[in-house]
Design an enzyme around this catalytic site. Structure first.
Site, PDB file in Angstrom:
ATOM      1  N   THR A 161    -103.844 -88.256   1.881  1.00  0.00           N
ATOM      2  CA  THR A 161    -103.456 -89.777   1.243  1.00  0.00           C
ATOM      3  C   THR A 161    -102.240 -89.198   2.665  1.00  0.00           C
ATOM      4  O   THR A 161    -101.854 -89.315   2.684  1.00  0.00           O
ATOM      5  CB  THR A 161    -103.355 -89.640  -0.402  1.00  0.00           C
ATOM      6  OG1 THR A 161    -103.679 -89.605  -0.659  1.00  0.00           O
ATOM      7  CG2 THR A 161    -102.329 -90.919  -0.456  1.00  0.00           C
ATOM      8  N   ASN A 201     -97.779 -82.569  -9.198  1.00  0.00           N
ATOM      9  CA  ASN A 201     -99.521 -83.182  -9.692  1.00  0.00           C
ATOM     10  C   ASN A 201     -99.432 -83.545 -10.867  1.00  0.00           C
ATOM     11  O   ASN A 201    -100.024 -84.313 -11.084  1.00  0.00           O
ATOM     12  CB  ASN A 201    -100.244 -82.151  -8.702  1.00  0.00           C
ATOM     13  CG  ASN A 201    -100.214 -83.295  -7.367  1.00  0.00           C
ATOM     14  OD1 ASN A 201    -100.637 -84.498  -6.636  1.00  0.00           O
ATOM     15  ND2 ASN A 201     -99.480 -82.274  -6.702  1.00  0.00           N
TER      16      ASN A 201
END
Length: 402
Positions: free
Chosen positions: A188, A397
């Site tokens: 990303t 995360n």
């Protein structure tokens, strides 16, 4: 050869930028950015290889095929990925709104998004943010633009250089975002590069592809390739150099080196800012049969959870490193393989050797660590940048969506 300069993404002539708070991020920080060239620019871009490509990637791929662009509109906080027809309509709307405000064609606007997957954009906020951002465009807006593209990044990533090209001073600059879900091909990871060099679009695409191949595609934080990756470059020619029309001359070679330097600088910043990272790791593999073979071995080391956690724990467990080399399927001569960590030799001719334990502990405690492996199978080499896996990575995360 290349002089570091200030000014960020707007350092090259004819570029303006801005970043504003549109309310897309829960943090309340900047989340919409526009980069604008006052003159139509040659454009080139490279995108994710993920087959679940996000709506802005689909829209921008088509726009980039023209080889011409005037602006880039970016939002953070929402990836606009896996959002179906609504997502495509929203990405196109972002381009249309930006184009109308700037007075350029819609297909001269590249669109990028980053953030949570599977959520549609709050277009009322996005539209208001674009209006505000365009209204604030300026040469001084570079820093805010760099901040607006960030998600879990801990610092804004930017660099700029100045160099001479056919007797003219040329500037090139870039910004990037990326911290997690980082793995070629790209990850990303968004990066936007501006230059006032004069270069034909097909040649610019060639230079960008080459640069990405040794920079952003040589970074791995966690082995996940995102739906939204994009690297785009705009070249508006305002430096006045002789147009670089092919890759045969010295001007192309110099420009290509400058573009590659920007990409490598930004790629290393991405690895350094890996989510929860406590170590920045440079993995150098030499003695390979080819660049591709060297990259395979280096990537295997960089992606290995066992290697990454060992470095987090400051444990010089060299067996994990050679194990990764072995399963990488890169050609290697085991009985001639060598390994050192930041200059301290640990393995020679495939066997562990005595080393200064105190010196190695000092090396393992450092933030920046270099791993050097010689496969003894040829003369090619490759470098990959990565980071360790920490408790904080799991926390970030585990809590990202909520």
């Amino acid at each position: 050869m290349f002089k570091d300069i200030t000014g960020g993404i707007t350092a090259p002539q004819g570029f303006k930028a801005a970043g504003v708070k549109a309310g897309l991020k829960k943090s309340g920080k900047e989340d919409v950015a526009v980069i604008y060239s006052t003159e139509p620019a040659a454009a080139a871009a490279v995108f994710t290889t993920n087959t679940m490509a996000a709506a802005p990637v689909i829209v921008s791929r088509q726009a980039a095929e023209k080889g011409k662009a005037s602006a880039i509109i970016v939002n953070s906080g929402c990836a606009n990925a896996c959002t179906g027809e609504q997502g495509l309509a929203d990405a196109k709307a972002m381009a249309r709104i930006t184009a109308d405000l700037l007075g350029v064609a819609q297909d001269e606007v590249l669109v990028a998004s980053t953030g949570i997957i599977g959520v549609t954009l709050p277009m009322e906020k996005v539209a208001a943010g674009i209006n505000k951002t365009v209204g604030e465009l300026s040469v001084e807006g570079a820093a805010k633009a760099a901040q607006a593209i960030m998600t879990t990044d801990t610092f804004a990533k930017s660099c700029a250089y100045e160099f001479e090209l056919s007797g003219k001073m040329v500037r090139i600059a870039g910004i990037a975002k990326g911290s997690g879900m980082i793995h070629p091909n790209m990850a990303t990871m968004l990066s936007f590069i501006t230059t006032d060099a004069a270069i034909a679009a097909p040649v610019l695409k060639q230079a960008l592809t080459e640069a990405v191949g040794v920079s952003f595609n040589m970074v791995s934080v966690d082995g996940d390739t995102s739906t939204n990756d994009m690297v785009a470059v705009l070249a508006n020619g305002l430096a006045g150099n002789t147009v670089i029309a092919d890759s045969a001359g010295k001007d192309y070679q110099l420009f290509s080196k400058a573009l590659t330097a920007v990409c490598i600088d930004l790629a290393k910043m991405v690895a350094r800012d890996g989510e929860g990272a406590t170590k920045f790791l440079e993995v150098n593999v030499s003695g390979a049969a080819s660049f591709a073979e060297a990259k395979k071995a280096a990537m295997a080391i960089a992606k290995s959870p066992l290697v990454k956690t060992a470095f987090f724990g400051q444990d010089p467990n060299w067996g994990r490193i050679l194990c990764a080399v072995g399963y990488s399927e890169a050609a290697v001569v085991p009985e001639k393989t060598s390994l050192d960590i930041s200059g301290i030799t640990i393995v020679e001719n495939g066997l562990g050797v005595p080393y200064d334990e105190h010196a190695l502990r000092t090396v393992m405690a450092a933030h920046d660590i270099v791993v050097n492996v010689d496969l003894a199978a040829g003369a090619a080499k490759a470098t990959v940048w990565t980071c360790d896996f920490s408790y904080e990575y799991v926390k970030i995360n585990g809590e990202y969506h909520t």
